[in-house]
Scaffold this active site. Sequence first.
Site, PDB file in Angstrom:
ATOM      1  N   GLU A 263       3.327-149.241  56.128  1.00  0.00           N
ATOM      2  CA  GLU A 263       3.601-148.921  57.013  1.00  0.00           C
ATOM      3  C   GLU A 263       4.924-147.479  57.656  1.00  0.00           C
ATOM      4  OE1 GLU A 263       6.893-151.856  59.996  1.00  0.00           O
ATOM      5  OE2 GLU A 263       5.934-153.069  58.811  1.00  0.00           O
TER       6      GLU A 263
ATOM      7  N   ASP B   6       6.462-151.284  53.511  1.00  0.00           N
ATOM      8  CA  ASP B   6       7.552-151.160  54.837  1.00  0.00           C
ATOM      9  C   ASP B   6       8.483-150.119  54.399  1.00  0.00           C
ATOM     10  OD1 ASP B   6       7.896-150.237  56.962  1.00  0.00           O
ATOM     11  OD2 ASP B   6       8.859-152.366  56.872  1.00  0.00           O
TER      12      ASP B   6
ATOM     13  N   LYS C 297       9.583-154.465  51.579  1.00  0.00           N
ATOM     14  CA  LYS C 297      10.714-153.697  51.543  1.00  0.00           C
ATOM     15  C   LYS C 297      10.674-152.254  50.736  1.00  0.00           C
ATOM     16  CE  LYS C 297      11.032-154.486  55.682  1.00  0.00           C
ATOM     17  NZ  LYS C 297      11.137-153.286  57.403  1.00  0.00           N
TER      18      LYS C 297
ATOM     19  N   GLU D  97       3.441-160.604  61.893  1.00  0.00           N
ATOM     20  CA  GLU D  97       4.730-160.934  60.585  1.00  0.00           C
ATOM     21  C   GLU D  97       6.094-161.647  60.888  1.00  0.00           C
ATOM     22  OE1 GLU D  97       6.172-156.949  58.566  1.00  0.00           O
ATOM     23  OE2 GLU D  97       6.995-156.941  60.511  1.00  0.00           O
TER      24      GLU D  97
ATOM     25  N   LYS E 295       6.096-155.026  68.749  1.00  0.00           N
ATOM     26  CA  LYS E 295       6.724-155.544  68.666  1.00  0.00           C
ATOM     27  C   LYS E 295       7.848-155.675  70.064  1.00  0.00           C
ATOM     28  CE  LYS E 295       8.812-153.862  63.934  1.00  0.00           C
ATOM     29  NZ  LYS E 295       9.915-153.722  63.046  1.00  0.00           N
TER      30      LYS E 295
ATOM     31  N   ASP F 108       4.872-147.870  63.249  1.00  0.00           N
ATOM     32  CA  ASP F 108       5.781-148.681  63.370  1.00  0.00           C
ATOM     33  C   ASP F 108       7.688-148.044  64.244  1.00  0.00           C
ATOM     34  OD1 ASP F 108       8.379-151.088  64.136  1.00  0.00           O
ATOM     35  OD2 ASP F 108       8.682-150.647  61.634  1.00  0.00           O
TER      36      ASP F 108
ATOM     37  N   HIS G 260      18.079-159.122  52.016  1.00  0.00           N
ATOM     38  CA  HIS G 260      17.008-158.245  52.506  1.00  0.00           C
ATOM     39  C   HIS G 260      16.938-156.378  52.603  1.00  0.00           C
ATOM     40  CE1 HIS G 260      13.036-158.571  54.752  1.00  0.00           C
ATOM     41  NE2 HIS G 260      13.277-157.779  55.532  1.00  0.00           N
TER      42      HIS G 260
ATOM     43  N   LYS H  59       4.312-158.476  52.468  1.00  0.00           N
ATOM     44  CA  LYS H  59       4.915-156.855  52.855  1.00  0.00           C
ATOM     45  C   LYS H  59       6.424-156.617  52.228  1.00  0.00           C
ATOM     46  CE  LYS H  59       6.818-155.677  56.696  1.00  0.00           C
ATOM     47  NZ  LYS H  59       7.662-154.646  58.564  1.00  0.00           N
TER      48      LYS H  59
END
Length: 385
Positions: free
Chosen positions: A225, A199, A170, A328, A274, A250, A23, A168
């Site tokens: 983001e 993001d 990255k 998400e 979050k 964020d 990831h 989304k």
Amino acid sequence: MTTVTKIDQIETLILDIPTIRGHVLSMATMRTQTAVLVTIRFSDGSTGVGEGTTIGGLSYGAESPESIQSAIDTYIAPALIGRDADDVNGAIQLIDKLVKANRIAKTAVEIALWDGLGKRLGVPVSQLFGGAVHDRLPVAWTLASGNSDTDIAEALEMIEIRRHNIFKLKIGKRSVRDDVAHVARIKAAVGDAASVRVDVNTAWSLQDARWGLKGLQDAGCELVEQPIPARDRAGMAELARDYEIAVMADEALNGPEDALEVATARAADVFAVKIGQSGGLKRASEVIAIGQAAGLGLYGGTMLETALSTAAALQLFATVDHLAWGTELFGPLLLTDEILTQPITYRDFCVEIPKGVGIGATLDPDKIAFYRRDTARITRAIAGE
């Protein structure tokens, strides 16, 4: 005389669970997710479970799994032992006085307290926050392999099986030009069948972001983001003001105080809420209230938690009447294994709110035993143990 249920024991342990693929973030590549689990045992025999999870160790933020466990064992748990188990707000206020920051550690303990209270009352935690108004919520999937062809194939598969139609990406490790080209390829491939967002995880300078937002906007991307460092609120305000593409805060949001400052400065169009970054369900509900009052869009964010904390977050977000940008909360799907006896359900482009009392999650003891890093640490009410 009514017997008061007390907090008897608080246990912490660390789990390490592999991810299904690398990831890729702008600051790290995750191949394992690490979670701190908290179990609170109460004097009436009831229990509550919670989780504290961060992203990429210390490369993302100031808390690591090891520091989360240490903060709970050394400072939070001893202060709570013997307290009234039902006084969750009192516990939150006490912890905030005794422990500065350490929001994820606080979240883990708070989830366990709400879970225990919900179980004793026989209601879901959503009921403790006014009641659920949704039984399912839209859920995004993050495309983070870093390879355009791989991400396109993954996105098209997710659309085909009706698991996700919000993606989304990255970005932030490559040049702005290369990132924009990567996003444009994926948006062109999925077309109107899906929403594409990005993001940047604070990786761009303000100059980069000016070019980046224009290119992303032209490519059909809907939202960016945290493109620049969290401290640059003036820069975030400029980007939110000057571009049609939505700008989401964020990393800039660490609890209601930050939320108020960001909203006042108009330094975002959207809040990524979050529970871990906010400092718990209660503080996250306050961030939501500030966003609502300011007329900002809301998005149910994730720290890529396991299904345990994901269930807790869903209990809160189920009570929010309008999440303009969905959620998400896909964390469990990124892991190679499930730690709950009853997995969270993902279908028809949504995630379903867990049923049952408390947070609606029951740990699988065999899975916990398999993935635990070392022996548990326990704080008990009985002296000498």
